[in-house]
Structures are given as structure tokens and as C-alpha cells.
Scaffold this active site. Sequence first.
Site, PDB file in Angstrom:
ATOM      1  N   HIS A 156     -65.900 -85.170 -35.425  1.00 16.03           N
ATOM      2  CA  HIS A 156     -65.825 -86.376 -34.576  1.00 16.03           C
ATOM      3  C   HIS A 156     -64.764 -86.220 -33.482  1.00 16.03           C
ATOM      4  CE1 HIS A 156     -68.080 -88.406 -37.847  1.00 16.03           C
ATOM      5  NE2 HIS A 156     -67.293 -87.683 -38.624  1.00 16.03           N
ATOM      6  N   SER A 277     -58.854 -76.786  -5.922  1.00 18.89           N
ATOM      7  CA  SER A 277     -59.354 -77.997  -5.267  1.00 18.89           C
ATOM      8  C   SER A 277     -58.948 -77.952  -3.805  1.00 18.89           C
ATOM      9  CB  SER A 277     -58.742 -79.216  -5.946  1.00 18.89           C
ATOM     10  OG  SER A 277     -58.673 -80.294  -5.039  1.00 18.89           O
ATOM     11  N   LYS A 283     -54.570 -77.908  -8.713  1.00 27.34           N
ATOM     12  CA  LYS A 283     -55.734 -77.781  -9.588  1.00 27.34           C
ATOM     13  C   LYS A 283     -56.137 -76.337  -9.877  1.00 27.34           C
ATOM     14  CE  LYS A 283     -57.998 -80.643 -11.186  1.00 27.34           C
ATOM     15  NZ  LYS A 283     -58.996 -81.580 -10.644  1.00 27.34           N
ATOM     16  N   GLU A 290     -68.082 -74.984 -16.467  1.00 27.33           N
ATOM     17  CA  GLU A 290     -68.817 -76.213 -16.151  1.00 27.33           C
ATOM     18  C   GLU A 290     -70.217 -75.887 -15.633  1.00 27.33           C
ATOM     19  OE1 GLU A 290     -66.337 -79.024 -13.758  1.00 27.33           O
ATOM     20  OE2 GLU A 290     -64.759 -77.636 -14.311  1.00 27.33           O
ATOM     21  N   GLN A 322    -100.344 -70.347 -12.064  1.00 26.68           N
ATOM     22  CA  GLN A 322     -99.441 -69.730 -11.094  1.00 26.68           C
ATOM     23  C   GLN A 322     -98.048 -70.377 -11.162  1.00 26.68           C
ATOM     24  OE1 GLN A 322    -100.963 -68.296  -7.232  1.00 26.68           O
ATOM     25  NE2 GLN A 322     -99.685 -69.866  -6.314  1.00 26.68           N
ATOM     26  N   LYS A 325     -94.405 -68.927 -13.020  1.00 28.66           N
ATOM     27  CA  LYS A 325     -93.512 -67.836 -12.628  1.00 28.66           C
ATOM     28  C   LYS A 325     -92.101 -68.234 -12.218  1.00 28.66           C
ATOM     29  CE  LYS A 325     -97.404 -65.138 -11.373  1.00 28.66           C
ATOM     30  NZ  LYS A 325     -98.221 -66.297 -11.867  1.00 28.66           N
TER      31      LYS A 325
END
Length: 461
Positions: A156, A277, A283, A290, A322, A325
Site C-alpha cells: 500500500h 528544466s 531540476k 517517465e 494491412q 504493420k
Amino acid sequence: MEKLWGGRFEGKSETWIDEFGASIPFDQKLAKQDIIGSLAHVKMLGKTGILTDTEVIQITNGLNILQEKLSTGKLEFTLENEDIHLNIEKFLHEEIGSVAGKLHTGRSRNDQVATDMHLYLKDIVQEVIEKIHLFRQVLVNTAEANIETIMPGYTHLQHAQPISFAHHMMAYYGMLTRDQERFSESLKRVDISPLGCAALAGTTFPIDREYTAKLLGFSHIYENSLDGVSDRDFILEFLSNSSILMMHLSRFCEEIILWCSHEFQFVELTDTFSTGSSIMPQKKNPDMAELIRGKSGRVYGNLFSLLTVLKGLPLAYNKDLQEDKEGMFDTAHTILTSLEIMAGMVDTMKINREVMEKSTEKDFSNATELADYLASKGMPFRQAHEVVGKLVLSCTKEGIYLQDVPLEKYQAITPLIEADIYQTLASKTAVERRHSYGGTGFDQVTSAIQRSKLQLQSEEK
Ligand code: ARG
């Protein structure tokens, strides 16, 4: 331009319709397979006496020239020629003249395209198996270096019980091993030749299907010509196996993303697998993880798209087929690159052992240890659970942890608790003592790693 199938047509084709119907923008990926398939087919036409030796030599030489031109990027595909099969045939005409028209004897584009797809997927699945194997190797190496690295195990997303980081890595090893098995097992159904099923009903020419299958390296041939040209189960299976694989990679990525967050700080990705960033200078984002998590969406989508294309199709070939693909190519590319990124990312990520271990010290993930301790001293487990539960509640109110409770207080609860309790409550002890098979005990993880190394070695033979 004259269509290769233009005989029964009076009206001129229109470019916008040609554009809608054409598959050449994407099925040119099958050019190599298409030529290989034709080489086998023409060889068989010679062996069975359907074409003369001279014709076979002329066509074979022409196809070899095309193979050469393809590998040096000299084939310029055209939309007017609709798909890869007609493009190649047109090129062959240009190379060797009208004898090229004999190549299509006893064959249809319907068995031709199916053959191309089987050949293509055989190679791709093999490549996927190799890439999964390499990633599993990385997982085992990472595990081996971290047998005694303690981390919180979660249920959890709440601290549950401390575990070895190696055990966590080996859980992914288990998933990836099953993925690899699934791809290996699917090969059996990719490895079948539809060549010679012709349009749908077989052919009146005395062809030899076993012979072309052997030339192309297929183990079996389709028993039923209608099935052979209509079957796309082998692609569905590839898309389905790929979806399960991506689900595993995505779960792993989700954990890596969490672990990289300021709140966790369990791992740090190298700069190679991170991005910055444009506005926030501090950052360092786990973009690759991700993206892999995000790309699972297109892989599932490709599976659903083909399932939907197939669900109402009457036998045998329909142009709907077709549509099999692009999703297959896209999935192949996505899973192969995702596996490579995963292997590199996990192989190089920095594991913050202290942070991980520390986070198991200020929590109640040793509550089971205390309950097990009491149970091993004769208290029924249910009662022990109750006693520890109450103690956890009072600790939370006091703002302390089980290891901070003084011995007098423990003994007031029950004299079963002795001074060795503090050792028992240490997270390392908690991990170390889990000797049950497949558990997180150091001995268990060590032997799991040994077994997997042998498994990996045996696959390399
Ligand atoms: N481009 C077609 C495909 O990908 C090849 C088969 C065409 N067959 C036909 N009967 N029109 O499915």
C-alpha cells in the site's frame, strides 16, 4: 503509371486514393524480407520445373542486384506502386525485363506479405530475447552488489517490512525472466511458413512448400491455406507479450521515479538518463523513466488496435490486414529501445544505501518482528498481533518507535520480552532472519542470485 494489376481496369487511378491505399510508406521496412522470400520462391519454381533454369538465374540475379541496391540505399520506392511487393516487382522489371513477370507464378501478395511478416518477427523476437537477457544480467549484477543494502519493503506504499535491495531487484529479474520465456515460446508460432498458400486456396502449380520453408529457415508450414493467409495471431501474441513486458518496465520506472524524488532520495540517475528544466535551474528529472512508463500506452494501444481490426474479419485476406504493420513496427522499436534504456539506467544509477537503510530505522516496519518474537515464545500469533498493535498506537502518541521503548516497559507488557529484543528489532536482523525459501534473508537472496547466474549462463550456450 500502369498498375501491375491494371488489366481489368478502365478508369485512371487517382493520387489521393492511391495515397490512402498505399502501404509503401511503412512496409518498405519489409524490403529485405520480401526479396529473401522471392529468392526462395524462385528457387523452388526452378526445382519443381515450373520455371526454366535460365529464367531462375535471370530472376535470381535481378533480385540479388535489388538486395545490393537496397543495402546501399539506392532503391527509391514510389507511392504509385502501392506496397513493398509491387515496388520490388517493378524494380525487378526495370532490372531484367519481362521475365520478371514470371516470379509471381504460384504466389499471391497475400501469402507473400504474411511470409514477410513472419520473417521480420522471427528476427525481432530474437533481438528482444537478447535485450531482455542483457537487462536481466544488469539486474543480477545490481542485486549482487546490494545483498546487504537494506530498504523499506512496501505494501500500500506504506512501510511494511525491511527487505534487501537485492531482493527487490531480483523480483524484477523474475518478471523479466517470464517475459523472455513468453517471447521464446511465441517463436514456435512465428516460425511457420505461409508461403505457397497463394491468394487463399493454394495453387494449381506443382509447388513445394516444404522446400521454400526450409530455404527460409521455417520449421513448419501452415496446414491450411486459408488460415495461412489470414492468421495474424503471431503478431497479436507479439503485441501482447510486449504489453506485459512494458507493464513490467513501467512499474519499475514508476519506482525509480519515486526513488529519485526529494522525499525518497533512494537512488540518483546519472546525467545521461536525466534532463533539466528550462525554467527551474535546480531540476534533474527522470525523463527516460517517465517516457518508458508513458510508452506503455502506445504498446497497449497497438495490441488493442490489432485485436479490433481482426475481430470481425471474414476469411481470408481483407485489406484491413494491412493495418497490422505500423503497430507492430512501432512496438518493436519501442520495446527494443526501452529495454536498452532500462539496462543503461539501472546499471549506472547511484544507490544511496544509507538513506534507504535510515528510512527503515524511523518507522514501525519492525512490528512484525516483535509479534513473531512473542509468537516464537509461545504467545498465539493473533494475541501477539493485538499486543504489538496496541504498543504501536501508544508509541505513535508518544512520538517514539519500538526500539526506543525501555525494557521495563516491555517486561511490564509481558515477561516474555527480554533484552535481546533490541537486536531482534534492528532492520538488518529482520532481513537477515528471513530464511524461508524465496524470502529476503541474505542467504536466500544470495542463493537466488547464484541460481539466476547459472540460468543466464545456460541461456548463453
Ligand atoms: N499491402 C498489402 C498488405 O499489407 C499486401 C497484400 C495485398 N493483397 C491484396 N490482395 N490486396 O496487406
